[in-house]
Enzyme design. Structure first.
Site, PDB file in Angstrom:
ATOM      1  N   ARG A  50       5.566   1.361  -4.037  1.00 36.13           N
ATOM      2  CA  ARG A  50       5.292   2.080  -2.780  1.00 36.13           C
ATOM      3  C   ARG A  50       4.635   1.159  -1.751  1.00 36.13           C
ATOM      4  O   ARG A  50       4.926   1.228  -0.563  1.00 36.13           O
ATOM      5  CB  ARG A  50       4.418   3.316  -3.045  1.00 36.13           C
ATOM      6  CG  ARG A  50       4.311   4.221  -1.831  1.00 36.13           C
ATOM      7  CD  ARG A  50       3.662   5.551  -2.141  1.00 36.13           C
ATOM      8  NE  ARG A  50       2.272   5.395  -2.552  1.00 36.13           N
ATOM      9  CZ  ARG A  50       1.481   6.393  -2.935  1.00 36.13           C
ATOM     10  NH1 ARG A  50       1.960   7.634  -2.973  1.00 36.13           N
ATOM     11  NH2 ARG A  50       0.248   6.187  -3.296  1.00 36.13           N
ATOM     12  N   ARG A 103       3.516 -11.341  15.626  1.00 38.53           N
ATOM     13  CA  ARG A 103       4.008 -12.703  15.380  1.00 38.53           C
ATOM     14  C   ARG A 103       2.859 -13.712  15.381  1.00 38.53           C
ATOM     15  O   ARG A 103       2.933 -14.744  14.729  1.00 38.53           O
ATOM     16  CB  ARG A 103       5.039 -13.104  16.457  1.00 38.53           C
ATOM     17  CG  ARG A 103       6.361 -12.386  16.295  1.00 38.53           C
ATOM     18  CD  ARG A 103       7.292 -12.695  17.437  1.00 38.53           C
ATOM     19  NE  ARG A 103       6.724 -12.252  18.710  1.00 38.53           N
ATOM     20  CZ  ARG A 103       7.369 -12.273  19.874  1.00 38.53           C
ATOM     21  NH1 ARG A 103       8.605 -12.702  19.926  1.00 38.53           N
ATOM     22  NH2 ARG A 103       6.797 -11.854  20.992  1.00 38.53           N
ATOM     23  N   LYS A 150       1.967   4.248   3.836  1.00 40.19           N
ATOM     24  CA  LYS A 150       0.534   4.336   3.559  1.00 40.19           C
ATOM     25  C   LYS A 150      -0.131   3.206   4.342  1.00 40.19           C
ATOM     26  O   LYS A 150      -0.445   2.148   3.793  1.00 40.19           O
ATOM     27  CB  LYS A 150       0.304   4.219   2.049  1.00 40.19           C
ATOM     28  CG  LYS A 150      -0.682   5.255   1.548  1.00 40.19           C
ATOM     29  CD  LYS A 150      -0.695   5.339   0.072  1.00 40.19           C
ATOM     30  CE  LYS A 150      -2.076   5.574  -0.464  1.00 40.19           C
ATOM     31  NZ  LYS A 150      -2.842   6.653   0.090  1.00 40.19           N
ATOM     32  N   GLU A 183       0.508  18.594   4.196  1.00 45.51           N
ATOM     33  CA  GLU A 183      -0.313  18.157   3.056  1.00 45.51           C
ATOM     34  C   GLU A 183      -1.770  18.216   3.468  1.00 45.51           C
ATOM     35  O   GLU A 183      -2.088  18.605   4.593  1.00 45.51           O
ATOM     36  CB  GLU A 183       0.071  16.737   2.635  1.00 45.51           C
ATOM     37  CG  GLU A 183      -0.103  15.706   3.737  1.00 45.51           C
ATOM     38  CD  GLU A 183       0.330  14.293   3.329  1.00 45.51           C
ATOM     39  OE1 GLU A 183       0.381  14.009   2.133  1.00 45.51           O
ATOM     40  OE2 GLU A 183       0.599  13.482   4.233  1.00 45.51           O
TER      41      GLU A 183
HETATM   42  N1  PXG Z   1      -1.264  12.425   0.856  1.00 46.02           N
HETATM   43  C1  PXG Z   1      -1.984  11.484   1.510  1.00 46.02           C
HETATM   44  C2  PXG Z   1      -1.993  11.506   2.996  1.00 46.02           C
HETATM   45  C3  PXG Z   1      -2.696  10.516   0.789  1.00 46.02           C
HETATM   46  O1  PXG Z   1      -3.386   9.580   1.448  1.00 46.02           O
HETATM   47  C4  PXG Z   1      -1.913  11.545  -1.259  1.00 46.02           C
HETATM   48  C5  PXG Z   1      -1.212  12.456  -0.492  1.00 46.02           C
HETATM   49  C6  PXG Z   1      -1.751  11.569  -2.746  1.00 46.02           C
HETATM   50  O2  PXG Z   1      -0.922  10.507  -3.180  1.00 46.02           O
HETATM   51  P1  PXG Z   1      -1.056   9.863  -4.629  1.00 46.02           P
HETATM   52  O3  PXG Z   1       0.015   8.848  -4.686  1.00 46.02           O
HETATM   53  O4  PXG Z   1      -2.441   9.272  -4.715  1.00 46.02           O
HETATM   54  O5  PXG Z   1      -0.845  10.961  -5.601  1.00 46.02           O
HETATM   55  C7  PXG Z   1      -2.698  10.558  -0.631  1.00 46.02           C
HETATM   56  C8  PXG Z   1      -3.518   9.627  -1.452  1.00 46.02           C
HETATM   57  C9  PXG Z   1      -9.189   9.498  -1.431  1.00 46.02           C
HETATM   58  C10 PXG Z   1      -8.018   8.843  -0.808  1.00 46.02           C
HETATM   59  O6  PXG Z   1     -10.266   8.865  -1.441  1.00 46.02           O
HETATM   60  C11 PXG Z   1      -6.703   9.181  -1.145  1.00 46.02           C
HETATM   61  C12 PXG Z   1      -5.647   8.526  -0.523  1.00 46.02           C
HETATM   62  C13 PXG Z   1      -5.937   7.596   0.424  1.00 46.02           C
HETATM   63  C14 PXG Z   1      -7.217   7.293   0.735  1.00 46.02           C
HETATM   64  C15 PXG Z   1      -8.277   7.887   0.123  1.00 46.02           C
HETATM   65  O7  PXG Z   1      -9.061  10.640  -1.891  1.00 46.02           O
HETATM   66  N2  PXG Z   1      -4.282   8.698  -0.740  1.00 46.02           N
END
Ligand code: PXG
Length: 292
Positions: A50, A103, A150, A183
């Protein structure tokens, strides 16, 4: 604590990045949040894939191969002697000048890996469930800044989080620009209705969460029908069960949405079953390492 910074393990107080790094100036970069459980980095390959996809989409070249990145994650965990950890993997565009032009940063990408002890949510949250609230901030439009990337630019989510906190609630439900459920700020959302599992499709302003995919796979193995389907708030309100999924939070039952009680106001049966099965998968599905 040792931090991986551009190929070297350095002490925490030496782990510094230039103020001209475009990750700092513009949020120009990508990241992953990963967990290890008892010396097993859960779904590490999926997280690395990812990260590469996010980087490809913003035309950011990661200066390591996937194998080298996996080795660097393991190296960082070993250097910190961590069996259970939260790992933050960051690749930014690197040092440039004050302009946007990427760049200017060519060949100067910054790669950081931080491995720390995990701060778990209180046990009570998992036993009693949490309340969430819909917030006014709409999730980024896929045609503007796709939530599948991400990226280091998380202001959209942070604004939503602030709105939830201002209302005395820990987590925010974000909708897309059409008003459909997207979400939460760092978690995907699911509902259970008449024994079937529903979650918004990934095209609807949601990140394709690795925990989300894991839960869908577990449900399929348990013969629970699954649907990636658009959801409105109404469907959430009338659902039998609701829960959030994410690497940090794992699976958190939701018992109240916008003041409406979900089901009987307690974590649901299917939610609890999925939590139990998820725990088993975290023991087997990933890359193992040994602390010597
Ligand atoms: N949606 C978003 C917007 C995310 O940032 C998830 C869903 C869940 O994805 P995963 O792959 O982890 O099942 C995320 C996860 C935290 C934290 O501290 C979590 C995320 C990013 C930054 C902080 O809870 N990402």
């Amino acid at each position: 604590m040792k931090v991986y910074l551009n190929g070297k393990l350095v002490n925490k107080d030496q782990a510094k990045v230039s103020v001209f790094d475009h990750g700092f100036l513009y949020g120009d970069g990508v990241f992953e949040g990963i967990r290890s459980y008892d010396c097993l980095v859960f779904k590490l390959k999926e997280h690395i894939d990812r990260l590469f996809e996010s980087a490809h989409s913003i035309m950011l070249e990661i200066p390591l191969t996937k194998k080298q990145l996996i080795d660097a994650v393991i190296l960082t965990l070993k250097a910190n002697r961590l069996r259970d950890a939260y790992i933050r993997l960051i690749v930014s565009r690197g040092e440039g000048d004050l302009g946007l032009d990427p760049r200017k940063c060519a060949g100067k990408q910054t790669v950081v890996i931080i491995a720390d002890k995990i701060t778990l949510y209180p046990e009570k949250l998992y036993k009693k469930g949490m309340a969430i609230i819909t917030v006014p901030t709409v999730r980024n439009l896929p045609e503007a800044l796709n939530p599948q990337i991400k990226s280091l630019n998380y202001l959209n989510n942070i604004l939503a989080k602030i709105e939830a906190i201002n209302c005395g609630v820990e987590e925010a439900l974000m909708l897309d620009n059409l008003g459909y459920v997207a979400e939460c700020t760092g978690d995907n959302i699911f509902v259970v209705e008449r024994g079937q599992l529903y979650t918004p499709p990934q095209c609807m302003g949601t990140l394709r969460g690795i925990t989300r995919d894991t839960v869908l796979n577990i449900a399929r193995k348990l013969n629970i029908p699954t649907h990636e389907h658009v959801l409105t708030r109404h469907e959430l309100y009338i659902s039998d069960e609701c829960f959030l999924t994410g690497t940090a939070a794992e699976i958190v039952p939701v018992v109240k949405v916008d003041g409406r009680k979900i089901g009987d106001g307690k974590p649901g049966k299917i939610t609890k079953l999925l939590m139990e099965e998820f725990r088993k998968v975290t023991k087997t599905d990933g890359v193992r390492y040994i602390l010597d």
